[in-house]
Design a protein around this motif. Structure first.
Motif, PDB file in Angstrom:
ATOM      1  N   ILE A 206       0.824  -1.217   0.000  1.00 57.96           N
ATOM      2  CA  ILE A 206       0.000   0.000   0.000  1.00 57.96           C
ATOM      3  C   ILE A 206       0.856   1.264   0.000  1.00 57.96           C
ATOM      4  O   ILE A 206       0.331   2.374   0.140  1.00 57.96           O
ATOM      5  N   THR A 226      -4.291   5.775  -4.313  1.00 59.37           N
ATOM      6  CA  THR A 226      -4.998   5.391  -5.544  1.00 59.37           C
ATOM      7  C   THR A 226      -5.519   3.965  -5.512  1.00 59.37           C
ATOM      8  O   THR A 226      -6.154   3.531  -6.474  1.00 59.37           O
ATOM      9  N   ILE A 227      -5.239   3.201  -4.456  1.00 61.48           N
ATOM     10  CA  ILE A 227      -5.680   1.806  -4.417  1.00 61.48           C
ATOM     11  C   ILE A 227      -6.613   1.574  -3.224  1.00 61.48           C
ATOM     12  O   ILE A 227      -6.460   2.176  -2.152  1.00 61.48           O
ATOM     13  N   ASP A 228      -7.582   0.681  -3.421  1.00 66.32           N
ATOM     14  CA  ASP A 228      -8.577   0.405  -2.384  1.00 66.32           C
ATOM     15  C   ASP A 228      -7.954  -0.217  -1.138  1.00 66.32           C
ATOM     16  O   ASP A 228      -8.429   0.022  -0.018  1.00 66.32           O
ATOM     17  N   GLU A 229      -6.907  -1.020  -1.313  1.00 63.87           N
ATOM     18  CA  GLU A 229      -6.302  -1.719  -0.175  1.00 63.87           C
ATOM     19  C   GLU A 229      -5.780  -0.743   0.881  1.00 63.87           C
ATOM     20  O   GLU A 229      -5.795  -1.041   2.071  1.00 63.87           O
ATOM     21  N   THR A 230      -5.364   0.439   0.438  1.00 65.11           N
ATOM     22  CA  THR A 230      -4.896   1.451   1.397  1.00 65.11           C
ATOM     23  C   THR A 230      -6.009   1.820   2.368  1.00 65.11           C
ATOM     24  O   THR A 230      -5.800   1.876   3.583  1.00 65.11           O
ATOM     25  N   TYR A 231      -7.203   2.034   1.851  1.00 60.32           N
ATOM     26  CA  TYR A 231      -8.317   2.470   2.686  1.00 60.32           C
ATOM     27  C   TYR A 231      -8.827   1.327   3.558  1.00 60.32           C
ATOM     28  O   TYR A 231      -9.241   1.543   4.710  1.00 60.32           O
ATOM     29  N   THR A 232      -8.775   0.115   3.030  1.00 59.45           N
ATOM     30  CA  THR A 232      -9.154  -1.051   3.839  1.00 59.45           C
ATOM     31  C   THR A 232      -8.209  -1.214   5.014  1.00 59.45           C
ATOM     32  O   THR A 232      -8.629  -1.449   6.157  1.00 59.45           O
ATOM     33  N   THR A 233      -6.916  -1.070   4.750  1.00 58.91           N
ATOM     34  CA  THR A 233      -5.919  -1.195   5.815  1.00 58.91           C
ATOM     35  C   THR A 233      -6.088  -0.098   6.857  1.00 58.91           C
ATOM     36  O   THR A 233      -6.044  -0.355   8.066  1.00 58.91           O
ATOM     37  N   GLN A 235      -8.796   1.542   7.587  1.00 57.18           N
ATOM     38  CA  GLN A 235     -10.008   1.290   8.352  1.00 57.18           C
ATOM     39  C   GLN A 235      -9.761   0.216   9.412  1.00 57.18           C
ATOM     40  O   GLN A 235     -10.217   0.345  10.559  1.00 57.18           O
TER      41      GLN A 235
END
Length: 254
Positions: A206, A226-233, A235
């Motif tokens: 990320i 720019t990647i969804d995994e950043t926001y999942t992590t 959260q």
């Protein structure tokens, strides 16, 4: 309430002369208008403190936090006699009407750059209470290390200085409650999206693509927005810390 009762027990242990000895402190009664544990920051912390020539003390306050400040002030008028079995008042009579000038009186610790043991943080909280501070700003994660254990993202502590230099959810809950009991609110800070080099060993996927370009300055490492995994992590990490701090600290994460 329990906050006041716990405080009275602590101060009694601190100031009481040994069993069977004498002193000119006879009693101290505490009266609180609102016994509910209202939020600490911005609370009415005013109090009045009166000690008569007979050694009897009365403390009156609008809230439990004012009562804590009043009890702390009371101890400042006490001294050990030359006989170690005595506790005396500095003067024969005291009358104080006091309130803080600022509703937020804080100090910052940075456990990302300089790991502090749990017991050391407790000592910091004790010192804050003694000085009538009411906020501990805990800058927990930064470029240098990631010392907070997050069960939803268990690899994050790979970025800690060492496996022994981490804070577990139990540590965070204990410290939050320990601070609250002393009239100190903990505000956590997790530094993102920049200053994120501490995340690299736990979640390199990320990180923004700047490892080589900005490697000369550790503070330039950033998360990739720019990647969804950043926001999942994010959260998961923030959610774990909020959960660990319990109901006393759940709304105070920055």
């Amino acid at each position: 309430g329990s906050v006041v009762n716990n405080a009275m027990e602590r101060y009694l242990t601190l100031i009481a002369p040994p069993s069977g000895s004498t002193g000119n402190v006879k009693s101290c009664s505490v009266a609180v208008t609102n016994s509910e544990a209202v939020p600490i920051i911005g609370a009415d912390e005013s109090y009045t403190l009166n000690v008569g020539t007979d050694g009897a003390c009365t403390i009156s306050s609008a809230t439990v936090w004012g009562a804590l400040r009043g009890m702390e002030s009371f101890t400042h008028f006490l001294v050990r006699n030359s006989d170690p079995a005595r506790v005396d008042l500095v003067s024969s009579a005291v009358s104080v009407s006091d309130a803080p000038r600022f509703g937020h009186r804080g100090m910052l610790i940075d456990t990302a750059r300089h790991y502090l043991s749990v017991s050391t943080i407790q000592h910091v909280i004790d010192a804050l209470s003694l000085s009538k501070f009411n906020v501990l700003h805990w800058h927990a994660v930064d470029a240098e290390s990631f010392p907070v254990e997050t069960p939803s993202e268990p690899t994050m502590t790979n970025g800690a200085f060492s496996p022994s230099m981490i804070y577990t959810p139990d540590d965070i809950l204990m410290l939050t409650e320990y601070a609250y009991d002393r009239g100190v609110e903990i505000i956590f800070e997790i530094d993102v999206p920049g200053h994120a080099a501490g995340w690299t060993k736990g979640k390199p996927e990320i990180m923004a693509d700047c490892f080589v370009k900005y490697s000369y300055n550790i503070n330039d490492f950033a998360l990739d927005p720019t990647i969804d995994e950043t926001y999942t992590t994010l959260q998961n990490v923030l959610g774990d810390i909020v959960a660990a701090s319990g109901p006393l600290g759940s709304s105070h994460l920055h």
